[in-house]
Design a protein around this motif. Structure first.
Motif, PDB file in Angstrom:
ATOM      1  N   UNK A  30       0.927  -1.252   0.086  1.00 10.12           N
ATOM      2  CA  UNK A  30       0.107  -0.002   0.238  1.00 10.12           C
ATOM      3  C   UNK A  30       0.842   1.261  -0.037  1.00 10.12           C
ATOM      4  N   UNK A  31       0.343   2.269  -0.573  1.00  8.82           N
ATOM      5  CA  UNK A  31       0.913   3.717  -0.573  1.00  8.82           C
ATOM      6  C   UNK A  31       0.312   4.610   0.054  1.00  8.82           C
ATOM      7  N   UNK A  32       1.015   5.136   1.120  1.00  8.08           N
ATOM      8  CA  UNK A  32       0.509   6.251   1.965  1.00  8.08           C
ATOM      9  C   UNK A  32       0.142   7.605   1.162  1.00  8.08           C
ATOM     10  N   UNK A  33      -0.958   7.918   1.325  1.00  6.86           N
ATOM     11  CA  UNK A  33      -1.388   8.979   0.514  1.00  6.86           C
ATOM     12  C   UNK A  33      -2.353  10.101   1.424  1.00  6.86           C
ATOM     13  N   UNK A  34      -2.763  11.122   1.192  1.00  6.80           N
ATOM     14  CA  UNK A  34      -3.912  11.900   1.811  1.00  6.80           C
ATOM     15  C   UNK A  34      -5.078  11.994   0.882  1.00  6.80           C
ATOM     16  N   UNK A  35      -6.201  11.522   1.690  1.00  3.16           N
ATOM     17  CA  UNK A  35      -7.511  11.625   1.083  1.00  3.16           C
ATOM     18  C   UNK A  35      -8.217  13.032   1.382  1.00  3.16           C
ATOM     19  N   UNK A  36      -8.733  13.630   0.518  1.00  2.71           N
ATOM     20  CA  UNK A  36      -9.431  14.948   0.680  1.00  2.71           C
ATOM     21  C   UNK A  36     -11.056  14.885   0.673  1.00  2.71           C
ATOM     22  N   UNK A  37     -11.793  14.956   1.757  1.00  2.00           N
ATOM     23  CA  UNK A  37     -13.051  14.681   1.809  1.00  2.00           C
ATOM     24  C   UNK A  37     -13.742  16.106   1.687  1.00  2.00           C
ATOM     25  N   UNK A  38     -14.553  16.185   0.506  1.00  2.00           N
ATOM     26  CA  UNK A  38     -15.362  17.528   0.466  1.00  2.00           C
ATOM     27  C   UNK A  38     -16.955  16.849   0.668  1.00  2.00           C
ATOM     28  N   UNK A  39     -17.651  18.057   0.659  1.00  2.00           N
ATOM     29  CA  UNK A  39     -19.050  17.686   1.275  1.00  2.00           C
ATOM     30  C   UNK A  39     -19.963  18.900   0.683  1.00  2.00           C
ATOM     31  N   UNK A  40     -21.106  18.479   0.452  1.00  4.58           N
ATOM     32  CA  UNK A  40     -22.041  19.512   0.115  1.00  4.58           C
ATOM     33  C   UNK A  40     -23.092  19.240   1.505  1.00  4.58           C
ATOM     34  N   UNK A  41     -22.984  20.075   2.636  1.00  3.08           N
ATOM     35  CA  UNK A  41     -23.701  19.928   3.694  1.00  3.08           C
ATOM     36  C   UNK A  41     -25.149  19.858   3.683  1.00  3.08           C
ATOM     37  N   UNK A  42     -25.740  20.688   2.740  1.00  2.00           N
ATOM     38  CA  UNK A  42     -27.200  20.990   2.634  1.00  2.00           C
ATOM     39  C   UNK A  42     -27.788  19.841   2.034  1.00  2.00           C
ATOM     40  N   UNK A  43     -27.087  18.969   1.126  1.00  3.83           N
ATOM     41  CA  UNK A  43     -27.540  17.741   0.638  1.00  3.83           C
ATOM     42  C   UNK A  43     -26.655  16.579   1.153  1.00  3.83           C
ATOM     43  N   UNK A  44     -25.959  16.598   2.235  1.00  2.00           N
ATOM     44  CA  UNK A  44     -25.092  15.501   2.730  1.00  2.00           C
ATOM     45  C   UNK A  44     -24.582  14.509   1.801  1.00  2.00           C
ATOM     46  N   UNK A  45     -24.153  15.247   0.625  1.00  7.61           N
ATOM     47  CA  UNK A  45     -23.331  14.415  -0.200  1.00  7.61           C
ATOM     48  C   UNK A  45     -21.789  14.647  -0.020  1.00  7.61           C
ATOM     49  N   UNK A  46     -21.097  13.594  -0.423  1.00  9.08           N
ATOM     50  CA  UNK A  46     -19.809  13.542  -0.228  1.00  9.08           C
ATOM     51  C   UNK A  46     -18.775  13.106  -1.514  1.00  9.08           C
ATOM     52  N   UNK A  47     -17.613  13.595  -1.578  1.00  9.26           N
ATOM     53  CA  UNK A  47     -16.830  13.497  -2.748  1.00  9.26           C
ATOM     54  C   UNK A  47     -15.346  13.352  -1.904  1.00  9.26           C
ATOM     55  N   UNK A  48     -14.676  12.358  -2.844  1.00  7.43           N
ATOM     56  CA  UNK A  48     -13.243  12.250  -2.402  1.00  7.43           C
ATOM     57  C   UNK A  48     -12.059  12.622  -3.441  1.00  7.43           C
ATOM     58  N   UNK A  49     -11.084  12.998  -2.982  1.00 12.20           N
ATOM     59  CA  UNK A  49      -9.880  13.419  -4.011  1.00 12.20           C
ATOM     60  C   UNK A  49      -8.658  12.723  -3.279  1.00 12.20           C
ATOM     61  N   UNK A  50      -7.606  12.690  -3.991  1.00 13.73           N
ATOM     62  CA  UNK A  50      -6.299  12.019  -3.606  1.00 13.73           C
ATOM     63  C   UNK A  50      -5.223  12.835  -3.623  1.00 13.73           C
ATOM     64  N   UNK A  51      -4.353  13.253  -2.670  1.00  7.90           N
ATOM     65  CA  UNK A  51      -3.066  13.900  -2.993  1.00  7.90           C
ATOM     66  C   UNK A  51      -2.082  12.779  -2.914  1.00  7.90           C
ATOM     67  N   UNK A  52      -0.955  12.987  -3.835  1.00  7.53           N
ATOM     68  CA  UNK A  52       0.098  12.221  -3.680  1.00  7.53           C
ATOM     69  C   UNK A  52       1.277  13.232  -3.754  1.00  7.53           C
ATOM     70  N   UNK A  53       2.164  13.165  -2.794  1.00  4.20           N
ATOM     71  CA  UNK A  53       3.516  13.917  -2.590  1.00  4.20           C
ATOM     72  C   UNK A  53       2.759  15.467  -3.012  1.00  4.20           C
ATOM     73  N   UNK A  54       2.008  15.758  -2.074  1.00  5.06           N
ATOM     74  CA  UNK A  54       1.422  17.018  -1.913  1.00  5.06           C
ATOM     75  C   UNK A  54       0.766  17.589  -3.223  1.00  5.06           C
ATOM     76  N   UNK A  55       0.549  16.838  -4.238  1.00  4.83           N
ATOM     77  CA  UNK A  55      -0.132  17.172  -5.541  1.00  4.83           C
ATOM     78  C   UNK A  55      -1.303  16.392  -5.833  1.00  4.83           C
ATOM     79  N   UNK A  56      -2.295  17.436  -6.165  1.00  5.48           N
ATOM     80  CA  UNK A  56      -3.851  16.447  -6.269  1.00  5.48           C
ATOM     81  C   UNK A  56      -3.708  15.682  -7.425  1.00  5.48           C
ATOM     82  N   UNK A  57      -3.760  14.068  -7.557  1.00  5.93           N
ATOM     83  CA  UNK A  57      -3.654  13.241  -8.249  1.00  5.93           C
ATOM     84  C   UNK A  57      -5.314  13.160  -8.818  1.00  5.93           C
ATOM     85  N   UNK A  58      -5.472  13.736 -10.122  1.00  2.61           N
ATOM     86  CA  UNK A  58      -6.580  13.721 -10.936  1.00  2.61           C
ATOM     87  C   UNK A  58      -7.164  12.300 -11.214  1.00  2.61           C
ATOM     88  N   UNK A  59      -6.156  11.436 -11.992  1.00  7.30           N
ATOM     89  CA  UNK A  59      -6.710  10.106 -12.256  1.00  7.30           C
ATOM     90  C   UNK A  59      -7.300   9.161 -10.942  1.00  7.30           C
TER      91      UNK A  59
END
Length: 444
Positions: free
Chosen positions: A197-226
């Protein structure tokens, strides 16, 4: 906010329009270390079209159209290659559009022919979230048990299938290779040596009004679009069991403190360091009652373990390995060796099933070695308290189990930080008294 969260908020907070960045988590991407059997040859300085143009001319295939036909390329590509080699004095033009090698070109072809493709075994990493080859160093990968011990989120793979030759290509290898001396011509076989396993940061985004969540990944402090797209494709929010819920009520203080309490957003905590923000001109801690966001709690705990001069008190219901890590224990031991009085009270219910046995054992062993460390279990620790020196934080944040909790519901919990020395002293004595009466009191 924690310093880490503030950095990610500044850089990536607006990357998901309409959503708010609410958390940054340590996560682990599934990676397989492969052994690939490939047909490869030493790379030459010539581009491949020019390379084969010279070799075909040497064998009597001496018109651009004929060479293009053999290679399956457009004639225009070969004409371009011919022009380049004519300018290098490796080719000369004959009548009828035919080509011939110059003496220098003949020497070049002789050198090209001296290198033959060979079968080689190459180590390579394969990212099972994006299902592609990756250039991760094997030394940067960790075992799943280590990732779990650190309290990381274990991210799912895109597929459960075995990795085969259809999942990789010669072009994938050549794109990744930093060594420009080797060119992979064909992949014959791939086999997985180990799963890591590779250690990364997972960013959690939310729309609080609709209780919806989306995730993103940062590798070496850069946003990994793929990787973000891959998480969306596999519906990672649902697979990980993440949800967004209502926050637990903030513990209410007495009327005097509540009237003096400022919300976090009313105080400028962005640019000035903590020492400037909270130390007055006379060198004493400034009187303060302010809100603490959910993101700031971890930094306050780290500050206590790193800087406390004379006391630390922690009250929390559960104790987890992911928080009481080797780093946590090392920092705590340094405080104890410097003479800091430490008290940790834990417990919820009739047993310790909500805590990790190893974490409890580590703290117990430390307590047996230091007379200035009281580690004690109480019946039900409803209070969640951190006191260090002249700082008191009361909150609904689980100080010793905020990582690795089985409840994956995000709540925007708040606490209150009080820096009024006399009041902090009073609360410290009160909580110590309640802890020491744990055998006769049902709860704090």
């Amino acid at each position: 906010m924690t310093e880490q969260f503030r950095t990610f908020q500044r850089r990536f907070g607006e990357s998901r329009p309409g959503l708010q960045l609410i958390a940054v988590e340590h996560a682990a991407i599934p990676v397989s270390v492969l052994r690939a059997d490939v047909l490869a040859q030493e790379k030459k300085k010539l581009p491949i079209a020019e390379n084969y143009t010279l070799q075909f001319v040497q064998r009597g295939v001496d018109t651009p159209k004929a060479i293009a036909s053999f290679l399956g390329l457009d004639t225009a590509h070969i004409i371009e290659a011919v022009a380049s080699q004519v300018s290098e004095n490796h080719l000369r033009r004959l009548s009828g559009g035919r080509l011939a090698l110059t003496p220098l070109g003949t020497e070049i072809v002789r050198n090209l022919a001296a290198s033959q493709p060979v079968l080689r075994q190459l180590p390579i990493s394969f990212d099972r979230l994006t299902w592609t080859l990756a250039d991760y160093r094997e030394s940067a990968l960790i075992k799943k048990s280590e990732a779990e011990k650190r309290g990381m989120w274990i991210l799912p793979a895109a597929r459960s299938a075995h990795i085969g030759v259809d999942d990789v290509s010669a072009n994938d290898f050549n794109t990744l290779f930093k060594d420009d001396r080797i060119q992979v011509l064909r992949v014959r076989k791939v086999s997985a040596k180990k799963h890591r396993y590779l250690s990364v940061q997972m960013l959690v985004y939310a729309d609080q009004s609709r209780r919806e969540l989306e995730l993103a990944i940062c590798i070496d402090d850069e946003l990994a679009t793929d990787h973000g797209l891959a998480l969306d494709r596999i519906e990672a929010v649902e697979r990980l069991g993440i949800s967004f819920g209502e926050a637990e009520p903030r513990p209410i203080l007495d009327d005097d403190l509540e009237s003096r309490r400022s919300t976090h957003c009313e105080v400028d905590f962005v640019d000035a360091p903590a020492a400037v923000r909270e130390i007055g001109a006379g060198g004493e801690v400034a009187a303060m009652v302010r809100g603490v966001s959910v993101f700031e709690h971890a930094d306050l705990l780290s500050e206590a373990l790193s800087t406390a001069n004379y006391r630390i008190l922690i009250i929390a219901p559960w104790v987890k390995n992911s928080v009481v890590s080797t780093e946590f224990v090392s920092k705590l031991e340094r405080r104890l060796r410097s003479g800091v009085e430490v008290t940790i009270a834990h417990g919820y219910g009739d047993d310790d099933r909500g805590s990790d046995e190893y974490a409890l054992k580590r703290l117990h062993n430390l307590a047996t070695r230091f007379d200035n460390f009281l580690f004690i279990r109480v019946k039900n620790t409803h209070a969640k308290i951190l006191i260090f020196d002249s700082c008191w934080v009361t909150t609904s944040f689980n100080w010793l189990s905020f990582r690795g909790d089985s409840d994956r519901t995000y709540r925007m919990e708040e606490g209150t930080l009080v820096r009024i020395p006399n009041r902090v002293d009073t609360e410290y004595v009160r909580y110590l008294s309640l802890i020491r009466q744990h055998e006769v009191r049902e709860s704090l």
